[in-house]
Design a protein around this motif. Structure first.
Motif, short mmCIF file in Angstrom:
data_model
loop_
_atom_site.label_atom_id
_atom_site.label_comp_id
_atom_site.label_asym_id
_atom_site.label_seq_id
_atom_site.Cartn_x
_atom_site.Cartn_y
_atom_site.Cartn_z
N ASN A 193 0.83 -1.22 0.00
CA ASN A 193 0.00 0.00 0.00
C ASN A 193 0.86 1.25 0.00
O ASN A 193 0.56 2.23 -0.69
CB ASN A 193 -0.89 0.03 1.25
CG ASN A 193 -2.07 -0.92 1.17
OD1 ASN A 193 -2.52 -1.25 0.09
ND2 ASN A 193 -2.56 -1.36 2.32
N ALA A 194 1.94 1.24 0.78
CA ALA A 194 2.81 2.43 0.87
C ALA A 194 3.40 2.72 -0.52
O ALA A 194 3.41 3.88 -0.97
CB ALA A 194 3.92 2.20 1.89
N CYS A 195 3.87 1.69 -1.20
CA CYS A 195 4.45 1.90 -2.53
C CYS A 195 3.39 2.40 -3.51
O CYS A 195 3.63 3.34 -4.26
CB CYS A 195 5.08 0.59 -3.05
SG CYS A 195 6.58 0.17 -2.15
N GLN A 196 2.20 1.81 -3.46
CA GLN A 196 1.13 2.23 -4.37
C GLN A 196 0.73 3.68 -4.11
O GLN A 196 0.37 4.40 -5.03
CB GLN A 196 -0.11 1.33 -4.18
CG GLN A 196 0.07 -0.08 -4.67
CD GLN A 196 0.02 -0.18 -6.19
OE1 GLN A 196 -0.85 0.41 -6.83
NE2 GLN A 196 0.93 -0.92 -6.77
N ALA A 197 0.76 4.08 -2.84
CA ALA A 197 0.30 5.43 -2.49
C ALA A 197 1.33 6.51 -2.79
O ALA A 197 0.98 7.68 -2.91
CB ALA A 197 -0.08 5.47 -1.01
#
Ligand code: GLU
Length: 400
Positions: free
Chosen positions: A107-111
């Motif tokens: 999620n952190a990478c996607q965000a």
């Protein structure tokens, strides 16, 4: 054929850790006497008080969706844990509960990552880090570490690779696969560089409670106490600390805007984390922590046992891992040699050969960006460790 698989799938590698674990499970189901040093997961059962909390949750009908970012009681329990153990004050709006820490990191990478952005990843790296970046249409920038020095960042190599395209840096101490624990000076040095160039630090801290020598330093704690001012998203796991790998429960803490963005992605992907695991997670974080110390004590014994046995292998060197539950021996001297008339080209060949000849499952270092090494998880009992290493010895002694 009327369909084609997306380019996204084609550009990523499969998870080697999961592939090797699947291989071990398949062999075991065929009745093969396999020793599994592949997957990094505690062999202990989840402590009973945590299991009972899950049973109660089900009996009480707590089997529905929760709030997308996680139930408020769990996020409050996480804030309490972060304050108690990491000396970090957070509010529940700065916390996101996910389906395992792997999901938090994803999620952190996607965000954060836009197409074309670069992300610093230190090698040896956990197999999924570069793939998370690629799945976000970014490019991993692989930076060396110093194998003589806890596999800490090679700051000279980092300096050479700095570019305006870099948006984030992923760090992981204690490290999977090396077991290296970075000194606070090195983490602070990296945080200062991140601040200078405006990179977000994504810190995978899943082995925070598994440090055997020295001390664990949370990146955000150093960031705050030294007033560095970098932006840090910290990701934590219940899997390793409480032997809860199958429950798929983890969490992230960080600046509210980033956490909200991560929650937006998660809301469209999985709605929320598993409700029963969240109830169990509250008890894990707020209940008696003696189980954590007990498991840590066992891992320490097993680490020492494995190191003692590895030390007796010919042409193998292994630094003492200070944390996590992996030994990362260097088998470089076997590369280029022959066995069964075949040349061993790399550690994929070594792992395959060890598996075929002795039924011991290992993970090749090439999968972690570390040619010459193999990863051995010592999250298994001493009897298996003795048997597995003596089989590996037999296999290696046949390589000429
Ligand atoms: N982190 C563990 C490992 O490296 C779990 C498997 C995975 O998701 O990669 O073995």
């Amino acid at each position: 054929m009327s369909y084609s698989i997306s380019k996204r799938v084609k550009k990523i590698l499969p998870s080697f850790t999961l592939q090797m674990a699947t291989k071990a499970a398949e062999m075991r189901s065929q009745g093969i006497d396999v020793i599994n040093f592949s997957v990094g997961e505690p062999d202990f059962n989840t402590p009973p008080h945590i299991i009972n909390a899950a049973k109660k949750a089900m009996d009480d009908g707590f089997t529905k969706y929760t709030a997308g970012p996680g139930m408020i009681e769990f996020r409050e329990a996480i804030c309490e844990k972060l304050s108690r153990e990491n000396a970090l004050d957070y509010s529940p709006t700065e916390i996101l509960v996910s389906n395992g820490e792997k999901h938090s990191l994803f999620n952190a990478c996607q965000a954060l990552i836009n197409p074309g952005d670069e992300v610093v990843v230190f090698s040896p790296y956990w197999v999924s880090f570069p793939e998370f970046v690629k799945l976000s249409d970014g490019f991993p920038v692989i930076v060396k570490t110093d194998s003589e020095n806890n596999f800490e960042p090679d700051f000279k190599d980092l300096k050479k690779k700095i570019s305006p395209k870099i948006k984030c840096v992923i760090i992981n101490s204690p490290s999977n696969p090396t077991g290296g624990v970075w000194r606070p000076e090195s983490i602070s040095r990296l945080l200062k560089i991140a601040k200078k160039f405006n990179w977000v630090v994504i810190s995978d801290e899943c082995y925070e409670r598994l440090v055997y020598e020295g001390e664990f330093f949370s990146a955000e704690k150093l960031n705050r106490s030294e007033k560095i001012g970098a932006s840090v998203v910290s990701c934590f796991s219940l899997s390793k600390t409480y032997a809860m790998t199958g429950w798929r429960i983890g969490y992230a803490s960080g600046p509210e805007e980033i956490i909200k963005a991560m929650a937006k992605i998660q809301g469209q992907a999985t709605s929320c984390a598993n409700s029963i695991s969240q109830k169990a997670g509250i008890v894990a974080l707020t209940g008696d922590q003696e189980c954590v110390q007990k498991m840590r004590g066992k891992f320490l014994e097993r680490r020492n046992h494995m190191l003692l046995l590895l030390d007796k292998l010919n042409n193998v060197t292994c630094d003492k891992p200070k944390g996590a539950f992996y030994a990362f021996p260097n088998l470089n001297k076997y590369i280029g040699k022959r066995v069964n008339k075949k040349i061993i080209k790399d550690t994929f060949d070594i792992s395959d050969y060890i598996l075929e000849s002795t039924k011991v499952v290992t993970v090749p270092g090439d999968g972690f960006g570390a040619p010459g090494y193999i990863r051995l998880s010592y999250a298994t009992n001493k009897k298996n460790i003795s048997e597995g290493i003596s089989r590996i010895k037999l296999a290696l002694d046949n390589i000429k």
